[in-house]
Design a protein around this motif. Structure first.
Motif, short mmCIF file in Angstrom:
data_model
loop_
_atom_site.label_atom_id
_atom_site.label_comp_id
_atom_site.label_asym_id
_atom_site.label_seq_id
_atom_site.Cartn_x
_atom_site.Cartn_y
_atom_site.Cartn_z
N GLY A 129 0.82 -1.21 0.00
CA GLY A 129 0.00 0.00 0.00
C GLY A 129 0.85 1.25 0.00
N ALA A 130 1.91 1.26 0.80
CA ALA A 130 2.79 2.42 0.85
C ALA A 130 3.55 2.58 -0.46
CB ALA A 130 3.77 2.28 2.02
N HIS A 131 4.08 1.48 -0.98
CA HIS A 131 4.87 1.52 -2.21
C HIS A 131 4.03 2.03 -3.39
CE1 HIS A 131 7.98 0.15 -5.10
NE2 HIS A 131 6.93 -0.16 -5.86
N GLU A 132 2.82 1.49 -3.52
CA GLU A 132 1.95 1.88 -4.63
C GLU A 132 1.52 3.34 -4.54
OE1 GLU A 132 -0.18 -2.37 -5.78
OE2 GLU A 132 -1.09 -1.09 -4.24
N ALA A 133 1.47 3.88 -3.31
CA ALA A 133 1.09 5.28 -3.12
C ALA A 133 2.28 6.22 -3.26
CB ALA A 133 0.45 5.46 -1.74
N GLY A 134 3.47 5.66 -3.49
CA GLY A 134 4.66 6.48 -3.66
C GLY A 134 5.43 6.74 -2.38
N GLY A 135 5.13 5.99 -1.33
CA GLY A 135 5.80 6.18 -0.05
C GLY A 135 7.00 5.28 0.13
N LEU A 136 7.68 5.45 1.27
CA LEU A 136 8.85 4.63 1.59
C LEU A 136 8.39 3.38 2.33
CD1 LEU A 136 11.88 4.11 1.76
CD2 LEU A 136 11.95 5.56 3.81
N SER A 137 8.72 2.23 1.78
CA SER A 137 8.30 0.93 2.31
C SER A 137 9.53 0.18 2.81
CB SER A 137 7.60 0.14 1.19
OG SER A 137 7.32 -1.17 1.60
N ILE A 138 9.58 -0.07 4.12
CA ILE A 138 10.75 -0.66 4.76
C ILE A 138 10.39 -2.04 5.31
CG2 ILE A 138 12.45 -0.40 6.62
CD1 ILE A 138 11.90 2.65 6.44
N GLY A 139 11.29 -3.01 5.13
CA GLY A 139 11.07 -4.35 5.64
C GLY A 139 12.26 -4.84 6.45
N LEU A 140 12.00 -5.30 7.65
CA LEU A 140 13.04 -5.85 8.52
C LEU A 140 12.78 -7.34 8.68
CD1 LEU A 140 13.15 -3.04 11.27
CD2 LEU A 140 14.31 -3.13 9.04
N GLY A 141 13.43 -8.15 7.83
CA GLY A 141 13.19 -9.58 7.82
C GLY A 141 13.95 -10.30 8.90
N ILE A 142 13.64 -11.60 9.05
CA ILE A 142 14.29 -12.42 10.07
C ILE A 142 14.55 -13.81 9.51
CG2 ILE A 142 12.08 -13.19 11.04
CD1 ILE A 142 15.28 -12.48 13.09
N GLU A 143 15.68 -14.38 9.85
CA GLU A 143 16.02 -15.75 9.46
C GLU A 143 15.15 -16.73 10.22
OE1 GLU A 143 20.27 -17.82 8.99
OE2 GLU A 143 19.68 -17.54 11.08
N LEU A 144 14.45 -17.61 9.50
CA LEU A 144 13.57 -18.61 10.10
C LEU A 144 13.90 -19.99 9.54
CD1 LEU A 144 10.17 -16.67 9.86
CD2 LEU A 144 11.54 -17.04 11.92
N PRO A 145 13.47 -21.07 10.25
CA PRO A 145 13.73 -22.42 9.73
C PRO A 145 13.17 -22.63 8.33
CG PRO A 145 12.99 -22.53 11.99
CD PRO A 145 12.84 -21.10 11.57
N MET A 146 11.97 -22.07 8.09
CA MET A 146 11.42 -22.10 6.74
C MET A 146 11.84 -20.80 6.06
SD MET A 146 9.42 -20.88 9.20
CE MET A 146 8.30 -22.08 9.83
N GLU A 147 12.59 -20.88 4.99
CA GLU A 147 13.17 -19.69 4.37
C GLU A 147 12.07 -18.72 3.96
OE1 GLU A 147 16.27 -18.70 4.21
OE2 GLU A 147 16.83 -20.49 5.31
N GLN A 148 12.25 -17.45 4.32
CA GLN A 148 11.26 -16.42 4.01
C GLN A 148 12.01 -15.15 3.62
OE1 GLN A 148 7.71 -15.70 6.64
NE2 GLN A 148 8.73 -13.76 7.00
N GLY A 149 11.98 -14.81 2.35
CA GLY A 149 12.67 -13.61 1.90
C GLY A 149 11.81 -12.38 2.09
N LEU A 150 12.36 -11.22 1.73
CA LEU A 150 11.60 -9.98 1.80
C LEU A 150 10.61 -9.91 0.65
CD1 LEU A 150 14.51 -7.48 2.64
CD2 LEU A 150 12.82 -8.44 4.23
N ASN A 151 9.43 -9.35 0.91
CA ASN A 151 8.43 -9.25 -0.14
C ASN A 151 8.84 -8.22 -1.20
OD1 ASN A 151 7.02 -6.53 0.37
ND2 ASN A 151 6.85 -7.49 2.39
N GLU A 152 8.24 -8.30 -2.36
CA GLU A 152 8.66 -7.50 -3.52
C GLU A 152 8.33 -6.02 -3.38
OE1 GLU A 152 6.28 -7.95 -7.17
OE2 GLU A 152 5.07 -9.39 -6.02
N TRP A 153 7.55 -5.64 -2.36
CA TRP A 153 7.13 -4.25 -2.21
C TRP A 153 8.02 -3.47 -1.25
CZ3 TRP A 153 3.86 -3.47 -5.97
CH2 TRP A 153 3.09 -4.54 -6.42
#
Length: 271
Positions: free
Chosen positions: A109-133
């Motif tokens: 929602g922030a990215h599509e509106a032109g805002g700054l979209s920040i993601g702080l991911g975490i290493e988990l047993p099931m691999e989970q990357g950062l989302n595309e937004w």
């Protein structure tokens, strides 16, 4: 002495097989040392340094927590997407855990509106990357380092529906606010039906048995409206600024009085 360690008595009986320099400069036949506690300390330190460096200059931001399991066709996802847009339109960046579901929705929602979209991911047993937004992303090994970044660089916390992880982050924010480890930032629960049972338990059981103060449930707002949630943050921050400005005026007045008293004291002594 063995390096910085003092050994006496029975601790001296065993001879050291090698010195620290020998172990550092010698051929490494195993990489097990990468997983020992001293090396972990350096890795932890590096995560703090990387996080502080990457986030130090971001604008004021609101962190949104929520479940990673919610699919894009769920009503919760649409609500999270709307929330991300509202946060940007109010002049804030959006911070999430960077994963899918109700972390992805506010980022999107922030990215599509032109805002700054920040993601702080975490290493988990099931691999989970950062989302595309995510526009600015960090990936952490340690939960406690990641939590520090949420707390340090957020001016408010909004919780969409979620599971154990969301509950952990919610109560972390509540405890830090209740104990005044951080200044009182807005905390909002999005979804009156989803959060209703928990809120009722907090307001009855915990208050009635004096596990928390009667005023502690006032630390958070419950709403279904993304716009109301963001407006609540804006009003709270405006009030905080006004309080600081009033305090500054009081300090200026007190300083002027003190300066007058100092001048009077000096004049009386000189005469």
């Amino acid at each position: 002495m063995r390096g910085p360690v003092v050994l006496r008595g029975s601790q001296l009986r065993s001879k050291q097989a090698s010195t620290t320099d020998q172990r550092l400069l010698g051929e490494q036949t195993s990489t097990d040392w990468l997983h020992t506690d001293p090396w972990r300390v350096m890795r932890i330190q590096s995560e703090f340094v990387d996080g502080f460096g990457a986030l130090a200059k971001i604008p004021k931001a609101i962190t949104v927590f929520g479940s990673a399991r919610v699919k894009p066709d769920h009503p919760y996802y649409a609500k999270g997407r709307e929330l991300g847009r509202c946060i940007h339109e109010a002049g804030y960046a959006v911070i999430t855990g960077g994963g899918p579901g109700l972390m992805e929705a506010p980022n999107r929602g922030a990215h599509e509106a032109g805002g700054l979209s920040i993601g702080l991911g975490i290493e988990l047993p099931m691999e989970q990357g950062l989302n595309e937004w995510v526009d600015l992303g960090l990936h952490f090994r340690y939960f406690f380092v990641r939590k520090t970044m949420f707390l340090k660089y957020s001016q408010a916390f909004i919780c969409l529906p979620g599971g154990f992880g969301t509950l952990d982050e919610l109560f972390e924010a509540l405890v830090m606010t209740q104990t005044e480890k951080i200044q009182r930032f807005p905390i909002i629960l999005m979804g009156t039906e989803f959060w209703g049972g928990l809120v009722e338990w907090i307001r009855t059981r915990l208050v009635e048995e004096e596990m928390i103060s009667a005023s502690d449930p006032d630390l958070f707002l419950v709403t279904d409206s993304p716009q109301e949630a963001v407006d609540f943050c804006v009003r709270a921050h405006r009030g905080f600024v006004e309080d600081l400005e009033a305090r500054r005026e009081t300090l200026i007045e007190e300083t002027e009085i003190l300066n007058q008293q100092i001048d009077q004291f000096r004049n009386s002594n000189s005469s």
